[in-house]
Scaffold this active site. Sequence first.
Site, short mmCIF file in Angstrom:
data_model
loop_
_atom_site.label_atom_id
_atom_site.label_comp_id
_atom_site.label_asym_id
_atom_site.label_seq_id
_atom_site.Cartn_x
_atom_site.Cartn_y
_atom_site.Cartn_z
N GLN A 80 0.83 -1.22 0.00
CA GLN A 80 0.00 0.00 0.00
C GLN A 80 0.86 1.26 0.00
OE1 GLN A 80 -3.13 0.46 -0.54
NE2 GLN A 80 -3.48 -1.73 -0.76
N SER A 81 2.05 1.20 -0.57
CA SER A 81 2.94 2.36 -0.56
C SER A 81 2.33 3.58 -1.25
CB SER A 81 4.24 1.98 -1.28
OG SER A 81 5.02 3.14 -1.53
#
Length: 340
Positions: A80-81
């Site tokens: 989920q960067s």
Amino acid sequence: MTDPAARLEAAERVRLANLPTPLDDAPRLAAHAGLARLLIKRDDTTGLAMGGNKARKLEYDLAGVTRKGYDVVVTIGGTQSNHAAMAAAAARRLGLDVKLVLGGPDFTRTQGNLLLDVLLGAEIRYLVDDDANDSLAAAMDAWVLELRRAGRRPLALPIGGSTGAGALGYVRAVRELAHQLGTGAVQIVTAVGSCGTFAGLNLGARLFLPQARIVGISISRTAREIATRTVELMREAAELIGADPGQGEDSLECTDDYVHEYGVATPAGLAAIRAAARLEGLLLDPVYTGKSMAGLLDLARRGVLDPAVPTVFLHTGGVPIVFAFEDAFRDQAVCTKITR
Ligand SMILES: Cc1ncc(COP(=O)(O)O)c(C=O)c1O
């Protein structure tokens, strides 16, 4: 040219962020926190894959990329960067290709930032069950070599886009805040991950807002690791603009009291998300800003923050992550089903 402010102005940068971002009063959240005044610096509105702190760093990290002949941006992060999705959007905005090395627990659904990565057409290599920085960086280095051998011109960006140049984005942000706030004491609270934002804020405060106290809330690293990395980044950024990098680690204020397993929501973080949404219509995320707001509320409750001094919460973005945490919020739904 020796004046750091003039050198900052002259430093090469590519316009990617919608600036200045608003500085909004949050009176009900201030009362909830027991603070006289709480302002939200809305860096979630910078644009680029739905906004966040990376846009300011990318303006410097990607300065001159097309002139220098790069044709593909390669970077790394967790599933989920925010950085990965924002770097992908920035690359596309500049007409470049994008490759991402992501890592973490295997995913079953393409949600949140991962969905944005896919929409932006990023090619992804995924390290299942491994999001250690070293593993991600090694996989990126290998991919960069492969691309070079194939005749491409890759530009590799480190985790979080945190470089000395990237930190200049937050030196500039403090100048922007100084214009919005005027003079006087202020305490600025931010989430800290790869340290570029914190480094830029601390260096920027030395130059443009000397009465500011910068309070970091670590999301994943120990306070000692943060201090070491922040000083390195401050030195690199200071060198680029001929500024004095400051006194070193002892002058920095970052707590690791709120560190929890990375990528996992905490009850306090979820409560902070709920409070911000319901009191101010403000959206926070479970990985970064929910935890940093929870930290702010606790520091205020414990009297570590001075209730009489205006407090600025830097909203560093991350909102797309909420769309990957449906399960954490489902029980908050107030919904009456009407069937015919
Ligand atoms: C939403 C959000 N807030 C805060 C941070 C921390 O910023 P930095 O990596 O510059 O310390 C990050 C990135 O790591 C982020 O994505």
